[in-house]
Design a protein around this motif. Structure first.
Motif, PDB file in Angstrom:
ATOM      1  N   ARG A  10       0.431  -1.054   0.068  1.00  0.00           N
ATOM      2  CA  ARG A  10      -0.039   0.188  -0.161  1.00  0.00           C
ATOM      3  C   ARG A  10       0.843   0.948   0.024  1.00  0.00           C
ATOM      4  O   ARG A  10       1.966   1.375   0.682  1.00  0.00           O
ATOM      5  N   SER A  11       0.232   2.432  -0.498  1.00  0.00           N
ATOM      6  CA  SER A  11       1.100   3.614  -1.199  1.00  0.00           C
ATOM      7  C   SER A  11       0.940   4.791   0.172  1.00  0.00           C
ATOM      8  O   SER A  11       1.650   5.396   0.333  1.00  0.00           O
ATOM      9  N   ASP A  12       0.021   4.417   1.274  1.00  0.00           N
ATOM     10  CA  ASP A  12      -0.349   5.140   2.192  1.00  0.00           C
ATOM     11  C   ASP A  12      -0.475   4.021   3.850  1.00  0.00           C
ATOM     12  O   ASP A  12      -0.655   3.153   3.514  1.00  0.00           O
ATOM     13  N   GLY A  13       0.016   4.126   4.840  1.00  0.00           N
ATOM     14  CA  GLY A  13      -0.104   3.650   5.877  1.00  0.00           C
ATOM     15  C   GLY A  13      -1.756   3.181   6.552  1.00  0.00           C
ATOM     16  O   GLY A  13      -2.742   3.478   5.716  1.00  0.00           O
ATOM     17  N   SER A  16      -3.854   6.419   8.949  1.00  0.00           N
ATOM     18  CA  SER A  16      -4.134   7.455   8.470  1.00  0.00           C
ATOM     19  C   SER A  16      -3.952   8.682   9.516  1.00  0.00           C
ATOM     20  O   SER A  16      -3.603   9.785   9.281  1.00  0.00           O
ATOM     21  N   PRO A  36       3.846   7.289  10.212  1.00  0.00           N
ATOM     22  CA  PRO A  36       4.742   6.070   9.012  1.00  0.00           C
ATOM     23  C   PRO A  36       5.978   5.643   9.403  1.00  0.00           C
ATOM     24  O   PRO A  36       6.521   6.644  10.371  1.00  0.00           O
ATOM     25  N   SER A  40       7.281   1.220   6.539  1.00  0.00           N
ATOM     26  CA  SER A  40       6.775   1.126   5.561  1.00  0.00           C
ATOM     27  C   SER A  40       6.866   2.797   4.288  1.00  0.00           C
ATOM     28  O   SER A  40       6.764   1.718   3.373  1.00  0.00           O
ATOM     29  N   ALA A  44       6.774   1.643   0.705  1.00  0.00           N
ATOM     30  CA  ALA A  44       5.031   1.870   0.542  1.00  0.00           C
ATOM     31  C   ALA A  44       5.373   1.767  -1.101  1.00  0.00           C
ATOM     32  O   ALA A  44       6.370   2.348  -2.838  1.00  0.00           O
TER      33      ALA A  44
END
Length: 107
Positions: A10-13, A16, A36, A40, A44
């Motif tokens: 995933r590109s975000d945590g 969030s 993050p 991570s 990412a």
């Protein structure tokens, strides 16, 4: 990711924002971290790694400790009962195809 269906991290945590939808400045608070981690950030959006499922008998697990006796992980045996490939990363597939093409050329 765990079942092999996801091809990238995933590109975000996962989290969030704070679960209570407010900032938390209390260092003793048990709320989860919303910033993050370094790990991570490195992963990412990156393509997923190879993923294998290892079947071990309970007596094959060995707790690994540091020099001070603190538990730091589990040492896995070199002879698992079974290894099942869940996913081969796209990069590995590409690399194996390149090696096969080079071998076909006699390089």
């Amino acid at each position: 990711m765990l079942n092999g269906a996801k091809g990238t991290y995933r590109s975000d945590g996962v989290i969030s924002r704070h679960p209570a939808s407010r900032p938390c400045d209390d260092p003793a608070c048990s709320c989860p971290a919303t910033a993050p981690t370094a790990e991570s950030l490195v992963r990412a959006g990156r393509k997923a790694d190879d993923w294998d499922a290892w079947m071990l008998s309970a007596d094959q697990y060995e707790l690994h400790r540091d020099a001070h006796g603190a538990a730091v992980g589990i040492q896995l045996p070199s002879d698992p009962k079974r290894i099942r490939r869940v996913r081969v990363s796209p990069e590995r597939k590409r690399g194996l195809a390149l090696v096969a093409a080079l071998l076909d050329l006699g390089v």
